[in-house]
Design a protein around this motif. Sequence first.
Motif: not given
Length: 96
Positions: A5-9, A79-82
């Motif tokens: 999960l990448k959250a760019s604020m 959200m990217t599967p890893v």
Amino acid sequence: MRVLLKASMNTEKANDAIRSGKMPQMMEEALGNIKPEAAYFTLDHGVRTAYLVVDLQDSSQMPAMGEPFFLDLGAEIDMTPVMNADDLQKGLSQLR
């Protein structure tokens, strides 16, 4: 399934949270609810960014993971599967 999960604020909303003293509590609550395997915080393209590795048991968990960042910080979420090394080995063993 493990996801990144990448959250760019949003800078203004994050600045407001920091100035008001609410950012530590917001992060503590979000991380407590999400329970990431790992959490990293950095800058990406000039904005505060959180990278969380989360074991997603069901896609219905996605709203609960993203909403704190959307609502409180105006974040853009990816959200990217890893895979970890064990997952990769397991996947590669199926190629034989």
